[in-house]
Motif scaffolding. Structure first.
Motif, PDB file in Angstrom:
ATOM      1  N   GLU A 192      45.573  -2.307  58.101  1.00 38.22           N
ATOM      2  CA  GLU A 192      45.361  -1.344  59.172  1.00 38.22           C
ATOM      3  C   GLU A 192      45.245   0.070  58.614  1.00 38.22           C
ATOM      4  O   GLU A 192      44.535   0.910  59.168  1.00 38.22           O
ATOM      5  CB  GLU A 192      46.512  -1.417  60.186  1.00 38.22           C
ATOM      6  CG  GLU A 192      46.523  -2.692  61.021  1.00 38.22           C
ATOM      7  CD  GLU A 192      45.259  -2.854  61.857  1.00 38.22           C
ATOM      8  OE1 GLU A 192      44.736  -1.834  62.355  1.00 38.22           O
ATOM      9  OE2 GLU A 192      44.798  -4.003  61.998  1.00 38.22           O
ATOM     10  N   GLN A 193      45.950   0.351  57.527  1.00 32.13           N
ATOM     11  CA  GLN A 193      45.934   1.693  56.944  1.00 32.13           C
ATOM     12  C   GLN A 193      44.602   2.032  56.302  1.00 32.13           C
ATOM     13  O   GLN A 193      44.261   3.205  56.147  1.00 32.13           O
ATOM     14  CB  GLN A 193      47.053   1.836  55.898  1.00 32.13           C
ATOM     15  CG  GLN A 193      48.461   1.812  56.483  1.00 32.13           C
ATOM     16  CD  GLN A 193      49.002   0.388  56.602  1.00 32.13           C
ATOM     17  OE1 GLN A 193      48.254  -0.582  56.452  1.00 32.13           O
ATOM     18  NE2 GLN A 193      50.291   0.267  56.877  1.00 32.13           N
ATOM     19  N   THR A 194      43.839   1.015  55.900  1.00 39.18           N
ATOM     20  CA  THR A 194      42.590   1.278  55.175  1.00 39.18           C
ATOM     21  C   THR A 194      41.333   0.902  55.964  1.00 39.18           C
ATOM     22  O   THR A 194      40.227   1.190  55.513  1.00 39.18           O
ATOM     23  CB  THR A 194      42.589   0.502  53.843  1.00 39.18           C
ATOM     24  OG1 THR A 194      42.753  -0.893  54.104  1.00 39.18           O
ATOM     25  CG2 THR A 194      43.715   0.981  52.943  1.00 39.18           C
ATOM     26  N   LYS A 195      41.495   0.266  57.112  1.00 38.62           N
ATOM     27  CA  LYS A 195      40.331  -0.162  57.893  1.00 38.62           C
ATOM     28  C   LYS A 195      39.340   0.963  58.209  1.00 38.62           C
ATOM     29  O   LYS A 195      38.124   0.748  58.175  1.00 38.62           O
ATOM     30  CB  LYS A 195      40.786  -0.839  59.187  1.00 38.62           C
ATOM     31  CG  LYS A 195      41.016  -2.328  59.064  1.00 38.62           C
ATOM     32  CD  LYS A 195      41.342  -2.941  60.415  1.00 38.62           C
ATOM     33  CE  LYS A 195      41.562  -4.443  60.267  1.00 38.62           C
ATOM     34  NZ  LYS A 195      41.910  -5.061  61.576  1.00 38.62           N
ATOM     35  N   PRO A 196      39.804   2.175  58.551  1.00 32.81           N
ATOM     36  CA  PRO A 196      38.845   3.245  58.860  1.00 32.81           C
ATOM     37  C   PRO A 196      37.857   3.528  57.731  1.00 32.81           C
ATOM     38  O   PRO A 196      36.693   3.851  57.985  1.00 32.81           O
ATOM     39  CB  PRO A 196      39.754   4.450  59.140  1.00 32.81           C
ATOM     40  CG  PRO A 196      41.027   3.846  59.634  1.00 32.81           C
ATOM     41  CD  PRO A 196      41.193   2.596  58.826  1.00 32.81           C
ATOM     42  N   LEU A 197      38.312   3.415  56.475  1.00 31.31           N
ATOM     43  CA  LEU A 197      37.391   3.629  55.359  1.00 31.31           C
ATOM     44  C   LEU A 197      36.361   2.517  55.270  1.00 31.31           C
ATOM     45  O   LEU A 197      35.228   2.735  54.843  1.00 31.31           O
ATOM     46  CB  LEU A 197      38.170   3.715  54.043  1.00 31.31           C
ATOM     47  CG  LEU A 197      38.616   5.095  53.572  1.00 31.31           C
ATOM     48  CD1 LEU A 197      39.335   4.977  52.246  1.00 31.31           C
ATOM     49  CD2 LEU A 197      37.436   6.033  53.458  1.00 31.31           C
ATOM     50  N   SER A 198      36.748   1.317  55.658  1.00 31.84           N
ATOM     51  CA  SER A 198      35.834   0.187  55.628  1.00 31.84           C
ATOM     52  C   SER A 198      34.597   0.442  56.477  1.00 31.84           C
ATOM     53  O   SER A 198      33.486   0.057  56.126  1.00 31.84           O
ATOM     54  CB  SER A 198      36.577  -1.060  56.110  1.00 31.84           C
ATOM     55  OG  SER A 198      35.732  -2.036  56.555  1.00 31.84           O
ATOM     56  N   ALA A 199      34.781   1.129  57.605  1.00 30.66           N
ATOM     57  CA  ALA A 199      33.664   1.392  58.509  1.00 30.66           C
ATOM     58  C   ALA A 199      32.601   2.281  57.878  1.00 30.66           C
ATOM     59  O   ALA A 199      31.425   2.226  58.255  1.00 30.66           O
ATOM     60  CB  ALA A 199      34.184   2.030  59.790  1.00 30.66           C
ATOM     61  N   LEU A 200      32.993   3.109  56.908  1.00 24.99           N
ATOM     62  CA  LEU A 200      32.025   3.990  56.255  1.00 24.99           C
ATOM     63  C   LEU A 200      30.938   3.215  55.521  1.00 24.99           C
ATOM     64  O   LEU A 200      29.842   3.726  55.295  1.00 24.99           O
ATOM     65  CB  LEU A 200      32.745   4.901  55.250  1.00 24.99           C
ATOM     66  CG  LEU A 200      33.657   5.995  55.813  1.00 24.99           C
ATOM     67  CD1 LEU A 200      34.343   6.725  54.674  1.00 24.99           C
ATOM     68  CD2 LEU A 200      32.862   6.974  56.676  1.00 24.99           C
ATOM     69  N   LEU A 201      31.250   1.978  55.140  1.00 22.06           N
ATOM     70  CA  LEU A 201      30.318   1.199  54.330  1.00 22.06           C
ATOM     71  C   LEU A 201      29.393   0.319  55.157  1.00 22.06           C
ATOM     72  O   LEU A 201      28.569  -0.401  54.603  1.00 22.06           O
ATOM     73  CB  LEU A 201      31.113   0.315  53.348  1.00 22.06           C
ATOM     74  CG  LEU A 201      32.165   1.023  52.505  1.00 22.06           C
ATOM     75  CD1 LEU A 201      32.773   0.058  51.504  1.00 22.06           C
ATOM     76  CD2 LEU A 201      31.572   2.214  51.790  1.00 22.06           C
ATOM     77  N   ALA A 202      29.540   0.384  56.480  1.00 21.55           N
ATOM     78  CA  ALA A 202      28.768  -0.511  57.343  1.00 21.55           C
ATOM     79  C   ALA A 202      27.262  -0.333  57.179  1.00 21.55           C
ATOM     80  O   ALA A 202      26.498  -1.291  57.302  1.00 21.55           O
ATOM     81  CB  ALA A 202      29.173  -0.303  58.801  1.00 21.55           C
TER      82      ALA A 202
END
Length: 353
Positions: A192-202
């Motif tokens: 949950e702490q890192t999910k927001p960064l994951s969206a940058l790579l979409a």
């Protein structure tokens, strides 16, 4: 680079020992920081990869590199001049589907460089000091990234090694993910702490590539001329084969006739689920149509890179999230060139060093 004080030195984890990860790690280490590099594979280099055969090695990933940035040129000159050479690719040509040269489509000339004795020699050179000092852990796959149990301002990495052995590495001030975009996105999505960064790579799109390696040792027999065309490398508009290179023409290689064929992104995507035997048959046919070489190779292997050529890059050299103390780098940030990987790792490190 100015050395930092022991008080201001920080502890960094770099996940991935391709060229981006190594450029990032060595820059941070040179600045005086404590660095640990985690690499899932038994060797470094990522797509600067080598396949061995009974007849010589093949560069089954990056075929060569070009040098356009002064910082890349300086790093090569200072640390790898003895393992890099200019490759006279005999004027890289563009071919139509029938193998005819399209003179009007010849690209602008720029030097093509290779590492010796294989492309992997360059990342191996840059990895050597890290490996010797115990800062590089090979065969160690990072399975999770979580806040440190002893202090949430830091990070801990869960890893898996040989025979499934697991370990937790804790106490990192910051973590740099130098992974292919899809692997970085998967790892980031697990917490949950890192999910927001994951969206940058979409929005990043990277195409697969089937690569074929073939060897013709009989071409070395007395009285038998070199097989095929007079050129050593070609870009092709054939619907299957996009790039062909005579491996044996590269500096520091064995003279046994060897070729590497890289399929087009579209064809590789369409046939990503095919078995190797079917791919070999189709790419051998394309190879014969483009080069005129119809002899049966004594050795052949097909390799699928599921993430090879960046179609849509991130559009910036790296990502740094100061709040989370997480960074992302890789060739996919800028493109798919070897130099793109180096610059991405370098610029992420320089932001922190």
């Amino acid at each position: 680079m100015t050395a930092i004080s022991a008080r201001s030195a920080r502890r960094f984890a770099v996940v991935g020992a391709g060229l981006a990860g190594l450029a990032c790690a060595r820059t941070l280490a040179q600045a005086g920081h404590a660095v640990t590099v985690f690499e899932a594979e038994a060797t470094v280099g990522g797509r600067m990869a080598t396949r061995a055969s009974p007849f010589g090695d093949f560069d089954v990933g990056a075929q060569y590199f070009t040098v356009r940035d002064a910082r890349f040129a300086q790093a090569l000159e200072a640390t790898a001049a003895d393992v890099t050479r200019r490759w006279s690719a005999n004027a890289v040509r563009v071919l139509d589907p029938e193998g005819r040269v399209i003179e009007a489509a010849l690209p602008a000339r720029e030097p093509h460089w290779v590492a010796m004795p294989t492309m992997r020699a360059l990342p191996e050179r840059w990895a050597a000091p890290l490996l010797a000092s115990g800062q590089l852990l090979l065969g160690t796959r990072v399975t999770a990234l979580q806040p440190d149990a002893l202090g949430t301002a830091r990070w801990q990495l869960h890893t898996e090694g040989a025979a499934g052995a697991t370990h937790v590495h804790a106490g990192f001030d910051a973590v740099m993910l130098a992974l292919p975009a899809w692997q970085a996105r998967t790892l980031l999505s697990l917490s949950e702490q890192t999910k927001p960064l994951s969206a940058l790579l979409a929005g990043v799109e990277v195409a697969p590539c089937w690569t074929l390696a073939v060897a013709f040792p009989n071409a070395m027999q007395p009285g038998l001329q070199t097989l095929g065309p007079q050129w050593n490398a070609a870009r092709s508009t054939h619907h299957r084969a996009a790039w062909l290179a005579r491996e044996s023409s590269k500096p520091g290689r064995s003279g046994i006739e060897r070729w590497t064929i890289q399929a087009s992104a579209a064809w590789s995507q369409e046939h990503a689920q095919d078995d190797a035997e079917r791919v070999i048959a189709k790419l051998l046919k394309a190879f014969a149509e483009v080069t005129g070489i119809r002899a049966t190779p004594a050795w052949v292997e097909a390799v699928l890179w599921r993430q090879a050529q960046t179609i849509k890059p991130l559009g910036r050299s790296h990502v740094w999230d100061a709040g989370r103390q997480l960074g992302l780098c890789g060739d996919w940030c800028l493109g798919h060139r070897v130099e793109d990987a180096f610059l991405s790792g370098l610029e992420l490190a320089l932001q922190l060093a």
